[in-house]
Design a protein around this motif. Structure first.
Motif, mmCIF file in Angstrom:
data_model
loop_
_atom_site.group_PDB
_atom_site.id
_atom_site.type_symbol
_atom_site.label_atom_id
_atom_site.label_comp_id
_atom_site.label_asym_id
_atom_site.label_seq_id
_atom_site.Cartn_x
_atom_site.Cartn_y
_atom_site.Cartn_z
ATOM 1 N N ASP A 112 38.657 29.134 44.058
ATOM 2 C CA ASP A 112 38.052 30.405 43.710
ATOM 3 C C ASP A 112 37.839 30.387 42.176
ATOM 4 O O ASP A 112 38.458 29.565 41.484
ATOM 5 N N TYR A 113 37.015 31.245 41.641
ATOM 6 C CA TYR A 113 36.829 31.222 40.180
ATOM 7 C C TYR A 113 37.643 32.311 39.466
ATOM 8 O O TYR A 113 38.646 32.025 38.809
ATOM 9 N N ILE A 120 41.617 37.191 34.536
ATOM 10 C CA ILE A 120 40.880 38.446 34.709
ATOM 11 C C ILE A 120 40.757 39.125 33.341
ATOM 12 O O ILE A 120 41.754 39.331 32.643
ATOM 13 N N VAL A 121 39.530 39.426 32.957
ATOM 14 C CA VAL A 121 39.280 40.091 31.668
ATOM 15 C C VAL A 121 38.397 41.316 31.917
ATOM 16 O O VAL A 121 37.797 41.446 32.988
ATOM 17 N N ASP A 123 35.539 42.186 30.600
ATOM 18 C CA ASP A 123 34.100 41.947 30.655
ATOM 19 C C ASP A 123 33.804 40.751 31.570
ATOM 20 O O ASP A 123 34.103 39.604 31.204
ATOM 21 N N ILE A 149 34.220 28.189 45.313
ATOM 22 C CA ILE A 149 33.691 29.221 46.218
ATOM 23 C C ILE A 149 33.948 30.574 45.575
ATOM 24 O O ILE A 149 35.089 31.022 45.458
ATOM 25 N N SER A 150 32.884 31.204 45.126
ATOM 26 C CA SER A 150 33.038 32.410 44.296
ATOM 27 C C SER A 150 32.217 33.579 44.830
ATOM 28 O O SER A 150 31.224 33.397 45.530
ATOM 29 N N GLY A 151 32.643 34.774 44.432
ATOM 30 C CA GLY A 151 31.854 35.967 44.732
ATOM 31 C C GLY A 151 30.664 36.089 43.788
ATOM 32 O O GLY A 151 29.722 36.845 44.041
ATOM 33 N N HIS A 237 24.214 39.561 42.336
ATOM 34 C CA HIS A 237 24.537 38.161 42.640
ATOM 35 C C HIS A 237 23.613 37.582 43.703
ATOM 36 O O HIS A 237 23.994 36.679 44.436
ATOM 37 N N ARG A 276 38.737 42.935 43.061
ATOM 38 C CA ARG A 276 39.589 43.403 41.968
ATOM 39 C C ARG A 276 38.820 44.395 41.108
ATOM 40 O O ARG A 276 37.954 43.988 40.333
ATOM 41 N N LYS A 277 39.129 45.661 41.252
ATOM 42 C CA LYS A 277 38.444 46.727 40.511
ATOM 43 C C LYS A 277 36.925 46.559 40.594
ATOM 44 O O LYS A 277 36.191 46.720 39.614
ATOM 45 N N VAL A 278 36.485 46.209 41.780
ATOM 46 C CA VAL A 278 35.047 46.038 41.994
ATOM 47 C C VAL A 278 34.725 46.400 43.444
ATOM 48 O O VAL A 278 35.482 46.092 44.364
ATOM 49 N N GLU A 280 32.030 45.769 46.304
ATOM 50 C CA GLU A 280 31.003 44.758 46.540
ATOM 51 C C GLU A 280 30.167 45.125 47.759
ATOM 52 O O GLU A 280 30.700 45.427 48.819
ATOM 53 N N LYS A 289 34.108 33.422 52.948
ATOM 54 C CA LYS A 289 34.570 32.201 52.271
ATOM 55 C C LYS A 289 35.184 31.198 53.258
ATOM 56 O O LYS A 289 35.130 29.994 53.047
ATOM 57 N N ASP A 315 42.997 33.847 44.780
ATOM 58 C CA ASP A 315 43.898 34.938 44.392
ATOM 59 C C ASP A 315 43.484 36.291 44.956
ATOM 60 O O ASP A 315 44.140 37.287 44.711
ATOM 61 N N THR A 318 39.179 38.284 49.304
ATOM 62 C CA THR A 318 38.101 37.523 49.946
ATOM 63 C C THR A 318 38.545 36.087 50.240
ATOM 64 O O THR A 318 37.962 35.420 51.083
HETATM 65 O O1 LIG Z 1 35.369 35.129 44.159
HETATM 66 P P1 LIG Z 1 35.641 35.190 42.678
HETATM 67 O O2 LIG Z 1 35.160 33.971 41.941
HETATM 68 O O3 LIG Z 1 37.080 35.492 42.393
HETATM 69 O O4 LIG Z 1 34.742 36.384 42.136
HETATM 70 C C1 LIG Z 1 35.075 37.736 42.462
HETATM 71 C C2 LIG Z 1 34.483 38.696 41.456
HETATM 72 O O5 LIG Z 1 34.809 38.180 40.172
HETATM 73 C C3 LIG Z 1 34.285 38.863 39.035
HETATM 74 O O6 LIG Z 1 34.962 40.101 38.874
HETATM 75 C C4 LIG Z 1 36.352 39.989 38.645
HETATM 76 O O7 LIG Z 1 36.603 39.296 37.429
HETATM 77 C C5 LIG Z 1 36.110 39.970 36.228
HETATM 78 C C6 LIG Z 1 36.361 39.054 35.044
HETATM 79 O O8 LIG Z 1 37.705 38.742 34.900
HETATM 80 C C7 LIG Z 1 36.810 41.326 36.100
HETATM 81 O O9 LIG Z 1 36.327 42.009 34.953
HETATM 82 C C8 LIG Z 1 36.539 42.156 37.357
HETATM 83 O O10 LIG Z 1 37.266 43.375 37.308
HETATM 84 C C9 LIG Z 1 36.974 41.386 38.607
HETATM 85 O O11 LIG Z 1 36.589 42.082 39.791
HETATM 86 C C10 LIG Z 1 32.797 39.073 39.168
HETATM 87 O O12 LIG Z 1 32.330 39.812 38.077
HETATM 88 C C11 LIG Z 1 32.474 39.730 40.495
HETATM 89 O O13 LIG Z 1 31.085 39.904 40.600
HETATM 90 C C12 LIG Z 1 32.984 38.810 41.597
HETATM 91 O O14 LIG Z 1 32.648 39.339 42.855
#
Ligand SMILES: O=P(O)(O)OC[C@H]1O[C@H](O[C@H]2O[C@H](CO)[C@@H](O)[C@H](O)[C@H]2O)[C@H](O)[C@@H](O)[C@@H]1O
Length: 407
Positions: A112-113, A120-121, A123, A149-151, A237, A276-278, A280, A289, A315, A318
């Protein structure tokens, strides 16, 4: 995986209106009625569980980690943590078990990314990997097939990682490239030949291609309806769109949730998931995934479960779909970071990857490599010790999902 069943589109035929987390509306209605509308009634999101999910959706910010460490020192939290670790032992401490199981097998790495390779930051556009992590991933990819494999969108995540030797699956696995070889055993209706940025011929798998216009439309509307909510940020995305509320005052979370709810309520072919605070928004298709892991193994000719050991490091909620796939039939390992250990989890994930390559490079016993790497930095630091303990092998992020094969 039965590939014959994958020749059918994973798009669900049933588009009937749904339950509380699967919402949508018809695009013809949307541009007329939604774009300028402010959320009125916030009850929808209060009562359908969105707000609860939002409140528990991510580890605390960096600034709060100090408090967590203090809190962890209490006997109660130690107890909770120990009982978790009993069920899901540390991936590093169990490294030799994993390697024993990998004996004579081909290891395949899935990563995962966000929250795994990058901390986690606030921005999302500044979520970078450290130099050490970059070289750990590069090193591992020298020896084992490695996929991200990322969102995020595939283009965005491949740019952030910057390693052309990896395989990339963006948009939660809805956008995958893999090398085009005549020997690829896969022939899927959603696969097309294309060329990558280096001009190499690749196969492109995009099971939700037909949703691109709809996602674009919803993205634009979400930007519009959230524009006055300070801190809200919407990302496109391509096959899904993300509404971030990490930087939104918690008092405004019901409002942001209601905005998204209102935009989606007549789109029966889209669904909402929580990260995480998002929030989707994604196509309502039978793809995640976990399916992406199976698809990649199959298309790379690595789905022979007895000779292949897939390892997935993630982590987030998803990632659970991938853990489930690997758990089935004790097929491989899912390695999970607990919610409160984001920063350290990135460190641990990097350490695990370094250990894997050191095992190959110098032939030392895995265990001695692990112990050395695990204990070297801040050996006497209480905080490091506490954080180190909070990373386990497998383990549920949300209730009801068991992860990883026991040993
Ligand atoms: O599947 P992932 O690679 O883990 O991607 C999931 C989401 O990651 C990003 O958002 C998350 O990380 C950001 C940077 O640390 C943080 O600011 C945010 O609160 C997190 O939700 C990305 O921006 C999303 O679009 C992805 O879906």
């Amino acid at each position: 995986m039965d590939l014959s069943s994958m020749n059918a589109s994973p798009v669900l035929a049933d588009s009937s209106p749904i339950n509380q987390t699967i919402l949508g509306f018809h695009s013809s209605v949307f541009s007329r009625s939604i774009s300028k509308k402010k959320p009125g009634n916030l009850d929808d999101v209060r009562f359908n569980g969105w707000l609860d999910a939002m409140q528990s959706s991510s580890p605390p910010r960096k600034s709060m980690l100090k408090d967590i460490a203090t809190e962890l020192a209490s006997d109660d939290s130690d107890l909770v943590y120990y009982s978790w670790m009993l069920r899901y032992p540390s991936a590093l401490k169990s490294f030799h078990h994993i390697i024993n199981r990998a004996h004579k097998k081909k290891i395949v790495i899935f990563l995962d990314y966000d929250g795994t390779l990058s901390p986690i930051v606030d921005d999302p556009e500044r979520a970078f990997m450290s130099i050490d992590m970059h070289s750990a991933v590069k090193g591992v990819a020298k020896y084992f097939p490695t996929a991200i494999i990322s969102g995020r969108s595939r283009d965005q995540v491949s740019e952030l990682v910057g390693l052309t030797e990896l395989f990339y699956a963006g948009s939660h696995g809805m956008d995958i490239t893999f090398p085009a070889k005549d020997t690829n055993p896969i022939s899927h209706t959603n696969c097309i030949r294309s060329t990558d940025k280096q001009g190499k011929e690749v196969n492109l798998f995009q099971p939700a291609r037909e949703f691109i216009p709809m996602i674009n439309e919803v993205f634009r509307t979400l930007v519009e309806v959230t524009k006055d909510i300070s801190g809200a940020f919407v990302e496109n995305h391509k096959f899904c769109t993300s509404v971030h509320y990490r930087n939104v005052d918690e008092k405004c979370w019901p409002m942001i949730a209601q905005c998204v709810h209102d935009v989606l309520k007549d789109y029966p072919r889209l669904k909402l998931t929580h990260g995480r605070k998002v929030l989707e928004v994604r196509p309502l298709i039978d793809w995640d995934k976990g399916k992406a892991v199976e698809f990649l193994l199959e298309s790379l000719g690595l789905s022979n479960t007895s000779g292949v050991l897939p390892i997935y490091i993630g982590d987030d909620r998803t990632d659970e779909d991938a853990f489930k796939v690997l758990r089935e039939g004790y097929r491989g390992y899912g390695i999970l970071g607990k919610h409160t250990a984001v920063l350290s989890y990135v460190y641990m994930a990097g350490t695990f990857l370094q250990c894997l390559q050191e095992r190959v490079i110098d032939g030392r016993t895995c265990l001695s490599v692990v112990v050395a790497v695990d204990l070297a930095p801040n050996q006497h630091s209480r905080r490091h010790h506490l954080i180190r303990r909070r990373v386990g092998l497998g383990g549920p992020l949300s209730s009801g999902v068991g992860l990883a094969a026991p040993f």
